[in-house]
Design a protein around this motif. Structure first.
Motif, PDB file in Angstrom:
ATOM      1  N   ARG A   2      13.800  12.937  -3.034  1.00  0.00           N
ATOM      2  CA  ARG A   2      14.699  12.618  -1.928  1.00  0.00           C
ATOM      3  C   ARG A   2      13.953  12.033  -0.735  1.00  0.00           C
ATOM      4  NH1 ARG A   2      18.796  17.751  -1.728  1.00  0.00           N
ATOM      5  NH2 ARG A   2      19.600  17.478  -3.828  1.00  0.00           N
ATOM      6  N   ILE A   3      12.703  12.395  -0.580  1.00  0.00           N
ATOM      7  CA  ILE A   3      11.923  11.883   0.552  1.00  0.00           C
ATOM      8  C   ILE A   3      11.669  10.382   0.412  1.00  0.00           C
ATOM      9  CG2 ILE A   3       9.648  12.341  -0.419  1.00  0.00           C
ATOM     10  CD1 ILE A   3      10.398  13.136   3.151  1.00  0.00           C
ATOM     11  N   MET A   4      11.651   9.873  -0.802  1.00  0.00           N
ATOM     12  CA  MET A   4      11.411   8.442  -1.014  1.00  0.00           C
ATOM     13  C   MET A   4      12.514   7.584  -0.387  1.00  0.00           C
ATOM     14  SD  MET A   4       8.568   8.192  -2.477  1.00  0.00           S
ATOM     15  CE  MET A   4       8.512   6.575  -3.165  1.00  0.00           C
ATOM     16  N   TYR A   5      13.741   8.070  -0.409  1.00  0.00           N
ATOM     17  CA  TYR A   5      14.837   7.326   0.199  1.00  0.00           C
ATOM     18  C   TYR A   5      14.674   7.230   1.713  1.00  0.00           C
ATOM     19  CZ  TYR A   5      17.202   7.700  -4.276  1.00  0.00           C
ATOM     20  OH  TYR A   5      17.530   7.609  -5.584  1.00  0.00           O
ATOM     21  N   LEU A   6      14.043   8.190   2.314  1.00  0.00           N
ATOM     22  CA  LEU A   6      13.811   8.165   3.760  1.00  0.00           C
ATOM     23  C   LEU A   6      12.513   7.457   4.113  1.00  0.00           C
ATOM     24  CD1 LEU A   6      14.818  11.829   4.579  1.00  0.00           C
ATOM     25  CD2 LEU A   6      16.170   9.769   4.948  1.00  0.00           C
ATOM     26  N   LEU A   7      11.515   7.579   3.257  1.00  0.00           N
ATOM     27  CA  LEU A   7      10.207   7.013   3.534  1.00  0.00           C
ATOM     28  C   LEU A   7      10.192   5.491   3.392  1.00  0.00           C
ATOM     29  CD1 LEU A   7       7.331   7.847   4.255  1.00  0.00           C
ATOM     30  CD2 LEU A   7       6.842   7.952   1.817  1.00  0.00           C
ATOM     31  N   PHE A   8      10.890   4.961   2.426  1.00  0.00           N
ATOM     32  CA  PHE A   8      10.890   3.520   2.176  1.00  0.00           C
ATOM     33  C   PHE A   8      11.406   2.705   3.368  1.00  0.00           C
ATOM     34  CE2 PHE A   8      12.627  -0.347   0.115  1.00  0.00           C
ATOM     35  CZ  PHE A   8      11.421  -0.864  -0.329  1.00  0.00           C
ATOM     36  N   PRO A   9      12.543   3.052   3.981  1.00  0.00           N
ATOM     37  CA  PRO A   9      12.990   2.277   5.158  1.00  0.00           C
ATOM     38  C   PRO A   9      12.024   2.363   6.343  1.00  0.00           C
ATOM     39  CG  PRO A   9      14.798   3.586   4.302  1.00  0.00           C
ATOM     40  CD  PRO A   9      13.576   4.001   3.565  1.00  0.00           C
ATOM     41  N   VAL A  10      11.379   3.496   6.530  1.00  0.00           N
ATOM     42  CA  VAL A  10      10.414   3.636   7.624  1.00  0.00           C
ATOM     43  C   VAL A  10       9.231   2.710   7.408  1.00  0.00           C
ATOM     44  CG1 VAL A  10       8.808   5.235   8.729  1.00  0.00           C
ATOM     45  CG2 VAL A  10      11.126   5.979   8.179  1.00  0.00           C
ATOM     46  N   ILE A  11       8.746   2.634   6.185  1.00  0.00           N
ATOM     47  CA  ILE A  11       7.624   1.738   5.884  1.00  0.00           C
ATOM     48  C   ILE A  11       8.029   0.280   6.107  1.00  0.00           C
ATOM     49  CG2 ILE A  11       6.160   0.889   4.015  1.00  0.00           C
ATOM     50  CD1 ILE A  11       6.124   3.772   2.951  1.00  0.00           C
ATOM     51  N   LEU A  12       9.237  -0.080   5.707  1.00  0.00           N
ATOM     52  CA  LEU A  12       9.699  -1.453   5.932  1.00  0.00           C
ATOM     53  C   LEU A  12       9.816  -1.788   7.415  1.00  0.00           C
ATOM     54  CD1 LEU A  12      12.422  -1.914   3.191  1.00  0.00           C
ATOM     55  CD2 LEU A  12      10.165  -2.941   3.294  1.00  0.00           C
ATOM     56  N   LEU A  13      10.296  -0.853   8.226  1.00  0.00           N
ATOM     57  CA  LEU A  13      10.398  -1.097   9.667  1.00  0.00           C
ATOM     58  C   LEU A  13       9.032  -1.260  10.305  1.00  0.00           C
ATOM     59  CD1 LEU A  13      13.277   1.320  10.692  1.00  0.00           C
ATOM     60  CD2 LEU A  13      13.310  -1.173  10.707  1.00  0.00           C
ATOM     61  N   LEU A  14       8.062  -0.471   9.887  1.00  0.00           N
ATOM     62  CA  LEU A  14       6.709  -0.599  10.421  1.00  0.00           C
ATOM     63  C   LEU A  14       6.091  -1.930  10.022  1.00  0.00           C
ATOM     64  CD1 LEU A  14       5.333   2.994   9.852  1.00  0.00           C
ATOM     65  CD2 LEU A  14       5.948   1.923  12.021  1.00  0.00           C
ATOM     66  N   ALA A  15       6.287  -2.339   8.791  1.00  0.00           N
ATOM     67  CA  ALA A  15       5.738  -3.615   8.333  1.00  0.00           C
ATOM     68  C   ALA A  15       6.377  -4.787   9.054  1.00  0.00           C
ATOM     69  CB  ALA A  15       5.934  -3.744   6.823  1.00  0.00           C
ATOM     70  N   GLN A  16       7.650  -4.696   9.362  1.00  0.00           N
ATOM     71  CA  GLN A  16       8.341  -5.769  10.075  1.00  0.00           C
ATOM     72  C   GLN A  16       7.792  -5.907  11.495  1.00  0.00           C
ATOM     73  OE1 GLN A  16      12.477  -5.052  10.625  1.00  0.00           O
ATOM     74  NE2 GLN A  16      12.890  -7.095  11.393  1.00  0.00           N
ATOM     75  N   GLY A  17       7.531  -4.805  12.167  1.00  0.00           N
ATOM     76  CA  GLY A  17       6.997  -4.856  13.521  1.00  0.00           C
ATOM     77  C   GLY A  17       5.599  -5.432  13.574  1.00  0.00           C
ATOM     78  N   VAL A  18       4.781  -5.134  12.599  1.00  0.00           N
ATOM     79  CA  VAL A  18       3.413  -5.632  12.551  1.00  0.00           C
ATOM     80  C   VAL A  18       3.396  -7.118  12.239  1.00  0.00           C
ATOM     81  CG1 VAL A  18       1.244  -5.465  11.270  1.00  0.00           C
ATOM     82  CG2 VAL A  18       2.429  -3.406  11.955  1.00  0.00           C
TER      83      VAL A  18
END
Length: 65
Positions: A2-18
């Motif tokens: 279940r944590i993967m569903y929450l972790l994946f969007p966070v990683i995408l948001l961080l990558a977009q900002g960088v």
């Protein structure tokens, strides 16, 4: 799992900002080259923040154009 569903969007948001942070203007000259202007403390209506001119000034550009 279940944590993967929450972790994946966070990683995408961080990558977009960088990804976009390297092209933002960081000085008054870069801001004017990109057809913007420096203003303190925020941009007026119809303009967006596209970077910084100094520690307290923002680079403002028109939303359309």
């Amino acid at each position: 799992m279940r944590i993967m569903y929450l972790l994946f969007p966070v990683i995408l948001l961080l990558a977009q900002g960088v990804a976009g942070s390297s092209r933002a203007p960081r000085s008054r000259a870069e801001c004017s080259r990109q057809k913007g202007f420096c203003l303190f403390p925020n941009c007026p209506f119809g303009f967006i923040v596209s970077g910084t001119c100094s520690r307290f000034q923002l680079c403002c550009k028109k939303i359309w154009g």
